[in-house]
Scaffold this motif. Structure first.
Motif, PDB file in Angstrom:
ATOM      1  N   TYR A   1      70.213 -35.755  63.724  1.00 54.62           N
ATOM      2  CA  TYR A   1      69.451 -36.846  64.347  1.00 54.62           C
ATOM      3  C   TYR A   1      68.571 -36.295  65.463  1.00 54.62           C
ATOM      4  CZ  TYR A   1      71.854 -40.528  61.831  1.00 54.62           C
ATOM      5  OH  TYR A   1      72.293 -41.361  60.844  1.00 54.62           O
ATOM      6  N   LEU A   2      67.293 -36.686  65.436  1.00 55.28           N
ATOM      7  CA  LEU A   2      66.346 -36.193  66.444  1.00 55.28           C
ATOM      8  C   LEU A   2      65.716 -37.377  67.169  1.00 55.28           C
ATOM      9  CD1 LEU A   2      64.376 -33.508  64.370  1.00 55.28           C
ATOM     10  CD2 LEU A   2      66.424 -33.174  65.731  1.00 55.28           C
ATOM     11  N   ASP A   3      65.330 -37.137  68.416  1.00 54.15           N
ATOM     12  CA  ASP A   3      64.577 -38.187  69.112  1.00 54.15           C
ATOM     13  C   ASP A   3      63.094 -38.030  68.752  1.00 54.15           C
ATOM     14  OD1 ASP A   3      63.658 -36.042  70.571  1.00 54.15           O
ATOM     15  OD2 ASP A   3      64.833 -36.481  72.356  1.00 54.15           O
ATOM     16  N   GLU A   4      62.261 -38.850  69.355  1.00 51.21           N
ATOM     17  CA  GLU A   4      60.838 -38.816  68.955  1.00 51.21           C
ATOM     18  C   GLU A   4      60.170 -37.501  69.344  1.00 51.21           C
ATOM     19  OE1 GLU A   4      58.316 -41.491  71.348  1.00 51.21           O
ATOM     20  OE2 GLU A   4      60.154 -41.951  72.476  1.00 51.21           O
ATOM     21  N   TYR A   5      60.866 -36.697  70.159  1.00 54.76           N
ATOM     22  CA  TYR A   5      60.287 -35.415  70.577  1.00 54.76           C
ATOM     23  C   TYR A   5      60.845 -34.258  69.759  1.00 54.76           C
ATOM     24  CZ  TYR A   5      59.507 -38.655  74.351  1.00 54.76           C
ATOM     25  OH  TYR A   5      59.159 -39.763  75.072  1.00 54.76           O
ATOM     26  N   GLY A   6      61.522 -34.607  68.641  1.00 53.16           N
ATOM     27  CA  GLY A   6      62.009 -33.554  67.748  1.00 53.16           C
ATOM     28  C   GLY A   6      63.170 -32.769  68.323  1.00 53.16           C
ATOM     29  N   GLU A   7      63.998 -33.403  69.179  1.00 54.62           N
ATOM     30  CA  GLU A   7      65.131 -32.682  69.771  1.00 54.62           C
ATOM     31  C   GLU A   7      66.435 -33.401  69.477  1.00 54.62           C
ATOM     32  OE1 GLU A   7      64.499 -30.995  73.819  1.00 54.62           O
ATOM     33  OE2 GLU A   7      62.748 -32.281  73.764  1.00 54.62           O
ATOM     34  N   THR A   8      67.493 -32.604  69.319  1.00 53.51           N
ATOM     35  CA  THR A   8      68.812 -33.207  69.166  1.00 53.51           C
ATOM     36  C   THR A   8      69.321 -33.574  70.562  1.00 53.51           C
ATOM     37  OG1 THR A   8      69.812 -31.033  69.324  1.00 53.51           O
ATOM     38  CG2 THR A   8      69.372 -31.850  67.114  1.00 53.51           C
ATOM     39  N   ASP A   9      70.357 -34.422  70.582  1.00 56.73           N
ATOM     40  CA  ASP A   9      70.859 -34.865  71.891  1.00 56.73           C
ATOM     41  C   ASP A   9      72.388 -34.829  71.913  1.00 56.73           C
ATOM     42  OD1 ASP A   9      71.084 -35.869  74.392  1.00 56.73           O
ATOM     43  OD2 ASP A   9      70.466 -37.907  73.906  1.00 56.73           O
ATOM     44  N   PRO A  10      72.972 -33.616  71.965  1.00 61.46           N
ATOM     45  CA  PRO A  10      74.433 -33.551  71.960  1.00 61.46           C
ATOM     46  C   PRO A  10      75.003 -34.228  73.193  1.00 61.46           C
ATOM     47  CG  PRO A  10      73.465 -31.369  72.279  1.00 61.46           C
ATOM     48  CD  PRO A  10      72.346 -32.303  72.018  1.00 61.46           C
ATOM     49  N   GLY A  11      76.029 -35.046  72.961  1.00 58.59           N
ATOM     50  CA  GLY A  11      76.667 -35.745  74.085  1.00 58.59           C
ATOM     51  C   GLY A  11      75.866 -36.946  74.557  1.00 58.59           C
ATOM     52  N   LEU A  12      74.764 -37.269  73.856  1.00 54.17           N
ATOM     53  CA  LEU A  12      73.864 -38.372  74.249  1.00 54.17           C
ATOM     54  C   LEU A  12      73.513 -38.284  75.735  1.00 54.17           C
ATOM     55  CD1 LEU A  12      75.432 -41.432  72.352  1.00 54.17           C
ATOM     56  CD2 LEU A  12      73.638 -39.905  71.599  1.00 54.17           C
ATOM     57  N   THR A  13      73.276 -37.056  76.198  1.00 57.07           N
ATOM     58  CA  THR A  13      73.005 -36.878  77.634  1.00 57.07           C
ATOM     59  C   THR A  13      71.641 -37.444  78.001  1.00 57.07           C
ATOM     60  OG1 THR A  13      72.370 -34.641  77.015  1.00 57.07           O
ATOM     61  CG2 THR A  13      74.475 -34.891  78.114  1.00 57.07           C
ATOM     62  N   ARG A  14      70.652 -37.248  77.118  1.00 59.37           N
ATOM     63  CA  ARG A  14      69.325 -37.790  77.456  1.00 59.37           C
ATOM     64  C   ARG A  14      69.229 -39.260  77.080  1.00 59.37           C
ATOM     65  NH1 ARG A  14      68.093 -32.973  75.332  1.00 59.37           N
ATOM     66  NH2 ARG A  14      67.235 -33.749  73.398  1.00 59.37           N
ATOM     67  N   GLY A  15      69.938 -39.628  76.004  1.00 56.17           N
ATOM     68  CA  GLY A  15      70.027 -41.046  75.662  1.00 56.17           C
ATOM     69  C   GLY A  15      68.827 -41.638  74.968  1.00 56.17           C
ATOM     70  N   ASN A  16      67.848 -40.807  74.505  1.00 55.86           N
ATOM     71  CA  ASN A  16      66.686 -41.374  73.813  1.00 55.86           C
ATOM     72  C   ASN A  16      67.097 -41.906  72.443  1.00 55.86           C
ATOM     73  OD1 ASN A  16      64.970 -40.584  75.858  1.00 55.86           O
ATOM     74  ND2 ASN A  16      64.683 -38.560  75.008  1.00 55.86           N
ATOM     75  N   PRO A  17      66.350 -42.880  71.902  1.00 55.19           N
ATOM     76  CA  PRO A  17      66.639 -43.352  70.540  1.00 55.19           C
ATOM     77  C   PRO A  17      66.577 -42.194  69.547  1.00 55.19           C
ATOM     78  CG  PRO A  17      65.035 -44.769  71.620  1.00 55.19           C
ATOM     79  CD  PRO A  17      65.242 -43.608  72.519  1.00 55.19           C
ATOM     80  N   LEU A  18      67.527 -42.169  68.610  1.00 55.00           N
ATOM     81  CA  LEU A  18      67.603 -41.055  67.659  1.00 55.00           C
ATOM     82  C   LEU A  18      67.397 -41.553  66.239  1.00 55.00           C
ATOM     83  CD1 LEU A  18      70.782 -39.362  69.165  1.00 55.00           C
ATOM     84  CD2 LEU A  18      68.468 -38.492  69.323  1.00 55.00           C
ATOM     85  N   HIS A  19      66.728 -40.713  65.428  1.00 57.59           N
ATOM     86  CA  HIS A  19      66.477 -41.071  64.030  1.00 57.59           C
ATOM     87  C   HIS A  19      66.830 -39.905  63.128  1.00 57.59           C
ATOM     88  CE1 HIS A  19      64.562 -44.803  65.217  1.00 57.59           C
ATOM     89  NE2 HIS A  19      64.021 -44.116  66.206  1.00 57.59           N
ATOM     90  N   LEU A  20      67.244 -40.247  61.915  1.00 61.30           N
ATOM     91  CA  LEU A  20      67.709 -39.208  60.981  1.00 61.30           C
ATOM     92  C   LEU A  20      66.544 -38.327  60.540  1.00 61.30           C
ATOM     93  CD1 LEU A  20      70.118 -38.163  59.283  1.00 61.30           C
ATOM     94  CD2 LEU A  20      69.359 -39.673  57.471  1.00 61.30           C
ATOM     95  N   CYS A  21      66.766 -37.006  60.604  1.00 63.51           N
ATOM     96  CA  CYS A  21      65.752 -36.067  60.114  1.00 63.51           C
ATOM     97  C   CYS A  21      66.238 -35.560  58.757  1.00 63.51           C
ATOM     98  CB  CYS A  21      65.611 -34.911  61.104  1.00 63.51           C
ATOM     99  SG  CYS A  21      64.659 -33.541  60.442  1.00 63.51           S
ATOM    100  N   GLN A  22      65.532 -35.968  57.698  1.00 54.13           N
ATOM    101  CA  GLN A  22      66.002 -35.648  56.346  1.00 54.13           C
ATOM    102  C   GLN A  22      66.072 -34.145  56.101  1.00 54.13           C
ATOM    103  OE1 GLN A  22      67.411 -37.572  54.400  1.00 54.13           O
ATOM    104  NE2 GLN A  22      66.758 -39.632  54.942  1.00 54.13           N
ATOM    105  N   GLU A  23      65.098 -33.383  56.635  1.00 51.84           N
ATOM    106  CA  GLU A  23      65.101 -31.915  56.390  1.00 51.84           C
ATOM    107  C   GLU A  23      66.357 -31.286  56.971  1.00 51.84           C
ATOM    108  OE1 GLU A  23      62.317 -33.238  58.053  1.00 51.84           O
ATOM    109  OE2 GLU A  23      61.268 -33.557  56.153  1.00 51.84           O
ATOM    110  N   ARG A  24      66.757 -31.738  58.171  1.00 50.19           N
ATOM    111  CA  ARG A  24      67.947 -31.148  58.805  1.00 50.19           C
ATOM    112  C   ARG A  24      69.205 -31.537  58.037  1.00 50.19           C
ATOM    113  NH1 ARG A  24      66.732 -29.519  64.746  1.00 50.19           N
ATOM    114  NH2 ARG A  24      64.499 -29.423  64.519  1.00 50.19           N
ATOM    115  N   TYR A  25      69.183 -32.784  57.542  1.00 51.32           N
ATOM    116  CA  TYR A  25      70.367 -33.234  56.803  1.00 51.32           C
ATOM    117  C   TYR A  25      70.479 -32.464  55.496  1.00 51.32           C
ATOM    118  CZ  TYR A  25      74.066 -36.532  55.645  1.00 51.32           C
ATOM    119  OH  TYR A  25      75.286 -37.092  55.365  1.00 51.32           O
ATOM    120  N   ARG A  26      69.314 -32.186  54.919  1.00 57.12           N
ATOM    121  CA  ARG A  26      69.298 -31.399  53.676  1.00 57.12           C
ATOM    122  C   ARG A  26      69.826 -29.980  53.957  1.00 57.12           C
ATOM    123  NH1 ARG A  26      67.405 -30.740  48.790  1.00 57.12           N
ATOM    124  NH2 ARG A  26      66.289 -28.851  48.231  1.00 57.12           N
ATOM    125  N   LYS A  27      69.482 -29.465  55.136  1.00 57.26           N
ATOM    126  CA  LYS A  27      69.969 -28.129  55.500  1.00 57.26           C
ATOM    127  C   LYS A  27      71.499 -28.125  55.587  1.00 57.26           C
ATOM    128  CE  LYS A  27      69.318 -24.608  59.070  1.00 57.26           C
ATOM    129  NZ  LYS A  27      68.839 -24.361  60.425  1.00 57.26           N
TER     130      LYS A  27
END
Length: 1697
Positions: A1639-1665
């Motif tokens: 899951y990436l935010d709109e800036y293409g970054e993951t957010d472990p621990g939801l520390t930044r808290g931005n909305p997250l969306h599924l990135c299909q390429e990463r899931y495929r990886k």
């Protein structure tokens, strides 16, 4: 009479209290008569009833039956109480109340770990949050929101109009949202119920309060003691604390009570959850003894003993029931506002004429002494009552503030977490703007908080009343921060309207706050160490941490002051007074005079390098902040009314910040090396983004204030003197001491830099006319000038305001463009070209590294654009009027002297007192001067401009240039001489080179010749192989094996060796693992141990296979053995080091790529086999399928007779169709061609056995046993399963079958198939024959044994691999070691393959028999007709059309054919047809049929072999399993099997969080928040890291994830930790690692621990990886790599995940 009724009302026998019919015919039944009678004292009756029942209900506290206790409480007490209160059936009444509308406020209380949402667009401050339900139903869902995990204890602000700028209500809480007849109001209770409530609540509340704060351990209050004899029944009760760990408590209990581990764990879990637990019951003396024992043992393992009390059983019972009543009240509160109001009134009522606090205050003051469970009930009660009614919230806040100091002091000495303290409720009150105003005006809250702060830190004040945090307690300071947070909450929203009263109160609070700053001004002074290094680094963290906590509060105070002119000026005066008071201390010394350039400076002698200096100056910096705000608002014009010019004393104001900057310069010049690391750390934070706004930046501003108000020459002389550079700029002969020179140079550079900042840094609102946006834009531009950066990296480098916002989003798009990320990495922002002109090389927030990096990047860019590499400063904005005088320092005499001196030194190359950086800075200052003059000339006519820089400057420069011309000529001459010298050397070198080639001519020619020869040979080979080139793998037309000479290099010894049968073995590092990647049925229970497992047949579900993968790196077997032994030895010598791999199970890391391996595959060369076409044709005449079957049958039955020797025959008896001599028949199999078996070298044999044993050990999870009969089965099974995995992977990725495998997959598969063929030779041939017969039993029913499975219960590809690899065992003779010749094996392979193909087609036809025809144009092709006629003949039970059968068969058989093609290619080495090297559906099918000698119309096979196959078909179809499937009673697996994928995840991450919030642990009844994790293989949601879900597997405690992984992924699994947004990979019980979530935010970054808290969306390429990681069986490899790089995870107990 009455007493009887009373008895009846409180009968203890549970059933009698609930009569069969509800007794509600009358308004009030006689059952509750005593409570309704007005003459009765309700309180006395109520207490009498409790005294009677409570001790009986809660009698068994050691092992409580919770459900039973609850039933009894309901029946005996709560039910009658509710009936009295409501006057009717409680359930009916509450249901009516529920229907009549709910409160507008949501009021949901968060538990730890629950997800909360805050809207960045609409929330008044970041503490305003929504629960997941309200968020999903609100307008904020489409705004810029943040998600965070709650620490627990907060509550949902939905419905609170003061918390939101817009959208305060979600659709659930909007008026009219519920189906209520009345809008926007809760149901009013009738007067009778209100009256009853006023009678019931005081008694209930008084009982609760009395019992919770009851201190007597042995006695109860008089009214609760019945006349019965006091029983000697006590409990030893253990209380929770935060000092002892779980293990400490378990240890103490086991030692003290002698209990089992399990019991101790149960007690400890309960204590942690509830806060206390009875651990022993008995007489007083025995409990007292247990108490002492527990204390004694706990003191052994920790600094303080556990808190233990001995309580009388009745006291314990009443305290427990008091909490039950608390939660009963809590439930009532949610039903009606009237209940809440009555409750709050009673709680706040003070006894007339008494000094005692009210009920709620009593509880608050007792809070720190209550146990965890009681606190939770109390806080929930406050939330559900006071906080749901605004007017009572206000009254509660007033009570809270009244006892604020006492509560905070209690909390600071308490040891429970903040979440469990009543002080944590402050945020709910202080952040409400109207309430905060009220508390400031009426209760003087700011003063109270600041005084509290000073009162809780007295031990840290030194003799000068300054803080000194040496030897501080981290825990205590963390608790003190909560007071600082309260100050922040109060100041969160600025008032828009100021009343006189508010102004006075605020100023009073501000002055009080200045007292704290006074204690910090100049605290922790340090002195430079000379000679000896400091022995112990002083504690510096606490002071810096408090500075960080205060940073935003300081800014907020300044903002509050600036919002009102009068207030700003008065605050400035107070602050100025405070600074002056602190500055007058060091005035004892006499002034000294300093002359330079005709200017003099009188100042008190002070040297940073010799006298004490402090980095902490919050007062001076606050004054600087207020001064800037004065300038910004224009109020500075009135400053003289408040602070007279005589009082102002600007030199004194500048003095301390200047000393601080000099300290930083001297640290850079390494003058303070002997003061250790603590100073370096402080200097780092001084300039770091977390502190710089209120430290470094304000010091620069203070210097700018000084420069604007002092004479410029005086100002510069002061700076020179404080930097201790007065001598450096006087005509003094240079020193020879290199260290001193270096020191001087750094100090000069640092001073020049500060001068550049004072003149050039104007991006502060108030210093020039810029806005906050301009400031942020400039920061971002300078960050992106270093390199493109991720959004999070930019955010971290920008200071946050009080709302934790940086303002980045508002401006980023103006200055940068976003570049999306790939499959890994993150998105970055790149600076727009038009912003590059803003770049200032001497930007004051650059660190040294950033400065040089940015300079390098910008010069490189300009060079690429063919532009001049110089980086002049951009034009700065104009100073505001108050600061306009700062520019005068540019053209004053002292500045000119400094610039000239430095340039002169640069020209006179002999002196060492200059550096390139200095010249750069001098030029930068010159440019700033010229820019300033240019801007002034543009604005007004020349004669009005007083700033004359150009003329002054050019005069000074001219004299320097004259001397420079001479220098230039000299330098030119030297450069020319150097060039000639270089030329000469180059000529000498090329001569030597020519000489060398002449001497070694022969060598050069030989190498060239050899190269030519090789090329020629290769060409010849390729042309010869093109002739008679047939691309068929099976049967008489089989093409030749393409064999390349394999010369491999060992990665360990680097020696080359050709792979030959007789040579020493070479091996590939490999990893064997169990896998469920292809399973069709995840619900199937896997056998954890394979002791009794028979692995010969694989079920078509492919539930669990053994996969062999290799990283493709080659070693000599001997080298590998040495390497492995060396690792073992190393491990034994370093026992304390935890290893990543399990050496006992043969694990090691590949020496080259560090992949995890657990065995090696021996590389067996492919045996060239050419078929003589004439022989093949001759054999074709004789050897039909029928004849072949006959010969095989005779051979098998011959062996069977031979081996029986009086034993019971192990093989079924066969009918001999031939009439000839049976011995002749027995040997007839040999007549079609035999050859002697391959002879393997001993080391290859050894490796064959070693690898086979590993497959057996890992695949069956058993101890190694080289003689086990299942070893060959496992070999064939891993070969078949690995091929199926690779075929599945290629299909999933859409790659062609051949030519697209990675090198490691190709070499691994080749070695595996050749090994599987060779392994037979290391096992007894009789054993192999026995397995072969069992395998053939599936295909040929007359071989069927008792344990032969049905046709539908085996995977045909596994049968094919097993039969093909074991078939040569039929050629075994006693005397000679034979194997079939090329022709024989060609036919054997062909017929075995055709038989399994026929069986597989049958499987597909039977499983599709129940298919319903879909809309499809009926196909009348030849294939469809053959299918139709086949079905007519065979399947009497199906009437599906031929075209559908053909369709099912063609689709269903593809994976099998693809696997067979891979298998035969790697077994025989025959090149595949071109079509299989590309992806095409139709072409692929034809090519596969041609390669495998099949007709494209597969049903022709049946016609071709009809006579032989017909009886087989009849036998297959009469099998009971097949019959039940054909009749539709059972379901067979469908072909093609479904391709497994990771589960589907929602696109929006908040949907997952929603699922997690609804998750309830299946094994625990409490509503504590769990750690839900999602299995990505099967979608199961599990409760992780919790004792409730641990399981015992083979005597080991395993966590939910680990035990699930054993079943779901055969030990390897992939989970998503939902609340932390991390993927966890685990393998076995001891290994695991974290992996970025897809899951990436709109800036293409993951957010472990939801520390930044931005909305997250599924990135299909990463899931495929992630999917590929699983399907390529690389999870174990990933874990090993991760653990090797992050060895920190060793501390984690993966077993309990």
């Amino acid at each position: 009479m009455e007493t009887k009724k009373k008895e009846k009302g409180w009968t203890h026998a549970v059933p009698s209290i609930l009569p069969p019919e509800p007794p509600y015919q009358k308004p009030l039944n006689l059952l509750f008569y005593p409570w309704c009678d007005e003459r009765f004292d309700f309180q006395a009756t109520f207490l009498q009833c409790l005294a009677k029942h409570v001790p009986n209900i809660y009698s068994a506290e050691m092992d409580p039956l919770v459900e039973k206790q609850e039933e009894m409480v309901q029946a005996a007490i709560l039910y009658p109480l509710e009936c009295y209160l409501f006057g009717e059936d409680p359930d009916v009444f509450l249901e009516k109340l529920q229907q009549s509308g709910t409160s507008q406020l949501c009021g949901k209380v968060f538990k730890g770990g629950e997800t909360t949402y805050s809207c960045r667009d609409c929330a008044v401050d970041p503490t305003c949050v929504l629960c997941i339900d309200c968020f999903q139903n609100s307008i904020h869902k489409n705004h810029r929101y943040k998600m965070h995990s709650s620490t627990g204890g907060g509550f949902c602000d939905c419905g609170d109009t003061e918390a939101w700028k817009a959208g305060p209500l979600c659709s659930k809480h909007e008026p009219g949202a519920s189906s209520s007849p009345k809008e926007n109001s809760e149901c009013q209770l009738n007067e009778e119920i209100m009256e009853h409530s006023r009678r019931v609540f005081p008694s209930v509340i008084k009982y609760i309060v009395d019992m919770l704060i009851w201190e007597e351990e042995k006695e109860l209050p008089v009214e609760l003691t019945i006349s019965r004899e006091k029983v000697d029944s006590y409990y030893c009760v253990l209380f929770n604390d935060e000092h002892h760990s779980y293990d400490h408590v378990i240890y103490s209990l086991q030692r003290a009570l002698g209990c089992e581990l399990g019991e101790a764990q149960l007690h400890t879990t309960a204590i942690d959850k509830e806060g206390r637990r009875a651990v022993k019951a008995g007489h007083y003396a025995s409990c007292q003894e247990a108490k002492e024992e527990i204390k004694r043992h706990s003191e052994n393992v920790s600094q303080r003993p556990l808190h233990v009390e001995v309580l009388h059983a009745d006291v314990m019972a009443h305290q427990k029931f008091a909490l039950r009543l608390g939660s009963w009240l809590n439930k009532l509160m949610s039903y009606s506002s009237d209940f809440r109001q009555i409750f709050c009134q009673i709680c706040l009522k003070e006894e007339a004429g008494s000094e005692k606090p009210c009920f709620i205050s009593k509880l608050m003051l007792w809070d720190a002494r209550l146990h965890k469970g009681a606190r939770k009930v109390l806080h929930e009660l406050i939330f559900s009552s006071f906080f749901m009614e605004m007017e009572y919230k206000k009254l509660f806040a007033v009570e809270f503030v009244k006892y604020y100091k006492a509560l905070q002091k209690e909390y600071i000495s308490d040891d429970h977490d903040r979440v469990l303290s009543v002080t944590a409720l402050s945020v709910q009150m202080f952040t409400v703007p109207t309430l905060a105003r009220h508390l400031i005006e009426e209760r003087n809250i700011i003063t109270i908080i600041t005084e509290t702060l000073l009162e809780v830190l007295p031990e840290y004040l030194d003799k000068n009343d300054k803080f000194n945090f040496q030897g501080y307690s981290q825990d205590k300071l963390n608790r003190v921060y909560s007071v600082i947070f309260d100050l922040r909450y109060i100041l969160v929203s600025k008032p828009t309207v100021w009343t006189d009263h508010l102004r006075e109160r605020f100023l009073e609070g501000f002055v009080s706050f200045l007292r704290i700053l006074t204690c910090m001004q100049g605290m922790e002074e340090i002195k430079r160490q000379i000679g000896q290094h400091i022995e112990v680094d002083p504690d510096w963290e606490a002071a810096i941490a408090i500075q960080m906590q205060l940073k935003n509060i300081l800014l907020m105070f300044q903002e509050w002051c600036a919002s009102d002119e009068e207030l700003l000026l008065r605050s400035y005066r107070e602050c100025h007074k405070a600074v002056m008071r602190c500055s007058t201390n060091g005035r004892s010394r006499e002034k000294t005079v300093f002359h330079l350039c005709g200017h003099t400076l009188e100042s008190r002698p002070y040297r940073v390098s010799a006298d004490p200096v402090s980095i902490h100056l919050p007062l001076s910096r606050t004054l600087a902040g207020l001064h800037v705000r004065l300038s910004k608002t224009g109020a500075i014009s009135r400053l003289h009314e408040f602070v007279s010019p005589e009082e102002f004393q600007v030199e004194l104001l500048v003095e301390y910040p200047l000393r601080c900057l000099v300290l930083v310069a001297q640290v850079a010049a390494e003058m303070w090396r002997r003061n250790g690391l603590s100073l370096i750390s402080q200097v780092f934070y001084y300039q770091d983004v977390k502190c710089r706004e209120e430290m470094y930046d304000k010091d620069i501003i203070m210097l700018q204030i000084g420069a604007s108000l002092m004479d410029p020459n005086q100002f510069l002389l002061l700076i020179l003197q404080r930097y201790e550079l007065a001598d450096a700029f006087k005509k003094i002969k240079p020193t020879k001491d290199q260290d001193l020179i270096k020191q001087y140079n750094v100090l000069i550079e640092e001073m020049l830099q500060i001068l550049i900042y004072v003149v050039g840094e104007r991006y502060v609102p108030g210093i020039s006319n810029v806005t906050k946006e301009d400031v942020i834009m400039r920061e971002i531009i300078h960050l992106l000038c270093i390199e493109p950066m991720a959004h999070s990296a930019i955010t971290k480098s920008l200071p946050e305001n009080e709302s934790n916002e940086t303002g980045l989003e508002n401006v980023i798009d103006k200055v940068a463009t976003f570049k999306k990320p790939g499959v890994s990495g993150h998105g970055v922002y790149e600076l727009k070209d038009e912003c590059l002109k803003e770049f200032n090389m001497f930007f004051y927030h650059y660190t040294k590294t950033q400065h040089s990096k940015a300079e390098h990047t910008q010069k490189k860019r300009r060079k690429q654009e063919n532009r001049d590499e110089a980086l002049p400063p951009p034009p700065p904005p104009d100073f505001s009027p108050a600061f306009s005088n700062v520019v005068r320092i540019l053209n004053c005499d002292v500045m000119m002297h400094i610039l000239r001196t430095l340039l002169q030194r640069a020209v006179e190359l002999e002196t060492h007192l200059w550096t390139e950086a200095m010249v750069q800075m001098v030029l930068h200052l010159l440019s700033l001067g010229l820019l300033e003059e240019k801007q002034q000339l543009q604005k007004s006519p020349e004669e009005e401009v007083t700033f004359d820089f150009y003329h002054k400057d050019s005069n000074k420069l001219e004299e320097i240039i004259h001397t420079q011309d001479k220098e230039k000529a000299e330098r030119k001459r030297k450069a020319e001489a150097a060039r000639l010298h270089r030329q000469k050397i180059m000529a000498q070198m090329s001569a030597l080179q020519r000489n060398f080639i002449e001497t070694h001519k022969l060598l050069y020619e030989n190498t060239l010749e050899a190269q030519g020869k090789d090329d020629a040979i290769m060409e010849e080979e390729s042309t010869s192989s093109a002739i008679d080139y047939s691309r068929i793998a099976l049967g008489p037309k089989r093409g030749p094996s393409v064999i390349e000479k394999e010369v491999l290099t060992c990665i360990l010894c680097q020696e080359e060796q050709e792979v030959k049968l007789e040579s020493a073995a070479m091996v590939l590092s490999a990893c064997v693992q169990k896998s469920t990647a292809l399973t069709q049925n995840r619900s199937r229970i896997l056998e954890l141990s394979g002791d009794t497992l028979d692995p010969l047949f694989m079920h078509p579900d492919l539930p669990c296979g053994t996969h062999t993968g290799s990283c493709g790196h080659v070693m000599h077997a001997a080298c590998w053995q040495k390497y492995f032994e060396a690792i073992q030895l190393n491990f034994r010598q370093r026992l304390h080091v935890e290893q990543i791999f399990d050496l006992e199970n043969g694990e090691y890391l590949c020496p080259l790529c560090k992949s995890l391996c657990n065995t090696v595959i021996p590389i067996v060369p492919l045996q060239a086999q050419k078929i003589n076409s004439e022989d093949a044709e001759a054999v074709a005449q004789i050897l039909s399928l029928a004849r072949w079957l006959e010969i095989v049958t005779v051979r098998i039955s011959g062996y069977s007779v031979k081996n029986a020797k009086g034993e019971k025959q192990s093989l079924p008896p066969f009918t001999n169709k031939g009439t000839g001599n049976s011995a002749l028949e027995f040997h007839s199999i040999l007549s079609f061609g035999v050859q002697s078996s391959a002879k393997y070298s001993s080391s290859i044999k050894e490796m064959l056995i070693l690898f086979a044993t590993t497959i057996y050990r890992v695949g069956l999870k058993v101890a190694p046993n080289e003689a086990d009969s299942r070893i060959p089965m496992m070999t064939w099974s891993t070969c078949a399963f690995t091929i199926q995995c690779i075929e599945n992977l290629l299909e999933t990725e859409g790659k062609p079958l051949f030519g697209s495998l990675q090198n490691r997959q190709h070499s691994g598969l080749k070695a595996l198939v050749q090994f599987a063929a060779a392994q037979r030779t290391t096992s007894p041939q009789l054993l192999i024959q026995k397995h072969l017969v069992r395998l053939l039993g599936v295909l040929l029913p007359n071989y069927k044994g008792e344990d032969t499975p049905s046709l539908l219960e085996v995977d045909m590809f596994h049968v094919l691999v097993g039969t093909v690899l074991s078939f040569p065992s039929l050629y075994w003779e006693d005397a000679v070691d034979l194997q079939p010749s090329s022709v024989s094996s060609a036919y054997n392979h062909l017929y075995l393959f055709h038989l399994t193909t026929l069986a597989h087609i049958m499987q597909i036809v039977i499983s599709s028999a129940t298919e319903s025809p879909t809309a499809h144009t009926s196909d009348n092709s030849e294939e469809a007709q053959s299918a139709q006629s086949f079905c007519r003949e065979v399947c009497q039970y199906t009437n599906i059309p031929g075209w559908l059968v053909w369709d099912c068969v063609k689709k269903g058989i593809m994976p099998y054919l693809r696997c067979a093609a891979l298998f035969f290619h790697y077994l025989l080495g025959v090149s595949p047809p071109e079509e299989l090297l590309q992806v095409s559906e139709e072409g692929q099918f034809k090519a596969l049929c041609s390669y495998l000698s099949l007709p494209t119309n597969l049903f022709q096979l049946f016609h071709e072999y009809w006579d032989t196959v017909n009886p087989l078909l009849q036998r297959w179809c009469t099998d009971p399993v097949v019959l039940s499937c054909l009749k539709g009673k059972s379901i067979a697996i469908r072909y093609p099997r479904k391709r497994n994928h990771l589960i589907e995840l929602p696109e929006d991450y908040s949907c997952l969080l929603n699922q997690a919030s609804q998750f309830r642990c299946p094994r625990s009844s409490d509503d504590e928040q769990k750690h839900p994790v999602l299995c990505l293989f099967c979608g199961a949601m599990l409760c992780s890291q919790n004792t409730c879900c641990q399981e015992l597997v083979n005597g080991e405690e395993l966590g939910a994830c680990t035990s699930h992984a054993l079943q779901c992924g055969a030990g390897v699994c992939m989970f998503l930790k939902i609340r932390e947004c991390k993927v966890v990979l685990i393998e076995g019980k001891t290994r695991g690692c974290l992996y970025p979530a897809p899951y990436l935010d709109e800036y293409g970054e993951t957010d472990p621990g939801l520390t930044r808290g931005n909305p997250l969306h599924l990135c299909q390429e990463r899931y495929r990886k992630l999917h590929l990681l699983w399907q390529q069986h690389c999870i174990i490899e990933e874990i090993a790599r991760s653990q090797e790089t992050n060895q920190i995870f060793f501390g984690f107990n993966w077993q309990l995940l």
